[in-house]
Design a protein around this motif. Structure first.
Motif, PDB file in Angstrom:
ATOM      1  N   SER A 151     -10.925   6.341  -6.828  1.00 37.97           N
ATOM      2  CA  SER A 151     -10.897   5.475  -5.530  1.00 37.97           C
ATOM      3  C   SER A 151     -12.270   5.047  -4.986  1.00 37.97           C
ATOM      4  CB  SER A 151      -9.805   6.084  -4.609  1.00 37.97           C
ATOM      5  OG  SER A 151      -8.754   6.313  -5.199  1.00 37.97           O
ATOM      6  N   ASN A 162       2.265   1.739  -3.393  1.00 40.38           N
ATOM      7  CA  ASN A 162       1.153   2.261  -4.140  1.00 40.38           C
ATOM      8  C   ASN A 162       0.830   3.527  -4.097  1.00 40.38           C
ATOM      9  OD1 ASN A 162       1.005  -0.282  -5.651  1.00 40.38           O
ATOM     10  ND2 ASN A 162      -0.784  -0.936  -4.368  1.00 40.38           N
ATOM     11  N   CYS A 163       0.779   4.265  -2.804  1.00 40.46           N
ATOM     12  CA  CYS A 163       0.520   5.442  -2.298  1.00 40.46           C
ATOM     13  C   CYS A 163       1.835   6.268  -3.052  1.00 40.46           C
ATOM     14  CB  CYS A 163       0.562   5.765  -0.857  1.00 40.46           C
ATOM     15  SG  CYS A 163      -1.209   4.950  -0.184  1.00 40.46           S
ATOM     16  N   SER A 197      -0.130   1.098  -9.598  1.00 40.88           N
ATOM     17  CA  SER A 197      -1.054   1.195  -8.305  1.00 40.88           C
ATOM     18  C   SER A 197      -2.351   1.301  -8.755  1.00 40.88           C
ATOM     19  CB  SER A 197      -0.743   2.646  -7.547  1.00 40.88           C
ATOM     20  OG  SER A 197      -1.124   3.513  -8.647  1.00 40.88           O
ATOM     21  N   GLY A 252      -7.888   1.062   1.166  1.00 40.74           N
ATOM     22  CA  GLY A 252      -6.754   1.811   0.608  1.00 40.74           C
ATOM     23  C   GLY A 252      -7.209   3.189  -0.053  1.00 40.74           C
ATOM     24  N   LEU A 295       0.960  -1.104   0.109  1.00 41.40           N
ATOM     25  CA  LEU A 295       0.211  -0.107   0.036  1.00 41.40           C
ATOM     26  C   LEU A 295       0.887   1.183   0.047  1.00 41.40           C
ATOM     27  CD1 LEU A 295      -2.796   1.473   0.062  1.00 41.40           C
ATOM     28  CD2 LEU A 295      -2.763   1.103   2.684  1.00 41.40           C
ATOM     29  N   TYR A 297      -4.853   6.391  -0.152  1.00 43.42           N
ATOM     30  CA  TYR A 297      -4.761   6.930  -1.769  1.00 43.42           C
ATOM     31  C   TYR A 297      -5.109   8.548  -1.877  1.00 43.42           C
ATOM     32  CZ  TYR A 297      -3.755   2.472  -4.625  1.00 43.42           C
ATOM     33  OH  TYR A 297      -3.256   1.672  -5.231  1.00 43.42           O
TER      34      TYR A 297
END
Length: 249
Positions: free
Chosen positions: A78, A14-15, A69, A91, A11, A95
């Motif tokens: 999102s 991905n952020c 991501s 998430g 995570l 995000y």
């Protein structure tokens, strides 16, 4: 515990990608606004078609950067994917934070890049503000909200429907071109009323940058309107997710 730590690391990675992708999106997108509107820029007066094309390509560049991501680059994306069951709710907040930080930093870079031209346009604070965030052509708040809801609905329904053609709701590299064309189409057809923000990270984050940067001659950041490009896109994205679940699932 190992699985939890692994997911945390994923995570976080991905952020970082969401941050970088949104930074590039806003740098390129707000960049085309600056290039076509600020004094003494070679592209000044190039017009709406160039802006619509530029924003489409800006999204494409951001998607390429953040493809691993899922390349959401937008809080409305999102939230909508989470409602549609194609992204985990755990998430969503991380995000969104990454996207907002990326949008802020992208806007700062636009100011630094075009600083001489911002200075040369100091006598026109509305044009300066327009390089950072959107404003309605005619201020009618509820119609403005409606415009943002409809535009974002079309964006998210298109993204979600990609999955019905054998792709996934991941809008990364394999879907970059369809998303690019979708953004361009929305800009040309539905963007002329409010500037088609469709994305708080593209509008609110740069608006905050405008408020805090020492921009020559600037005036207010139009906070009275600032909630429209946040609430409208979230509602439009959520509605698209509900329609997608009802019709396609």
């Amino acid at each position: 515990m190992e699985g939890f730590l692994f997911m945390d690391a994923t995570l976080l990675h991905n952020c970082v990608l969401e941050f970088l992708g949104t930074l590039v999106l806003v740098l390129m997108g707000d960049g085309v606004c600056a290039a076509t509107s600020l004094n003494k820029c070679k592209a000044k007066g190039a017009g709406w078609v160039v802006v619509a094309l530029g924003w489409g390509f800006a999204v494409m560049c951001g998607v390429f950067v953040a493809h691993d991501s899922g390349a959401h680059l937008n809080p409305a994306v999102s939230v909508a994917l989470a409602i549609a069951g194609q992204f985990g709710w755990d998430g969503v907040l991380p995000y969104i934070v990454a996207q907002m930080l990326g949008g802020f930093c992208g806007a700062v870079l636009v100011w630094l890049f075009y600083k001489d031209h911002f200075d040369a346009t100091a006598d026109d604070p509305s044009t300066v503000l327009g390089c950072f965030c959107t404003a309605p052509a005619i201020k009618n708040i509820w119609n403005n909200v409606f415009s943002e809801v409809v535009a974002t609905f079309v964006l998210l329904l298109g993204i979600l429907c990609f999955s019905t053609y054998g792709d996934t709701a991941n809008i990364g590299a394999t879907s970059a071109l369809p998303v690019t064309l979708l953004i361009m189409a929305i800009g040309m057809s539905l963007g002329a009323t409010t500037g088609y923000a469709m994305n708080a990270a593209r509008d609110l984050a740069p608006r905050i940058a405008h408020a805090v940067l020492p921009i020559k001659g600037k005036k207010g950041s139009d906070w009275g309107y600032s909630w429209v490009p946040v609430v409208g896109p979230i509602l439009g994205g959520a509605l698209a997710a509900v329609v997608y679940l009802a019709v396609y699932c």
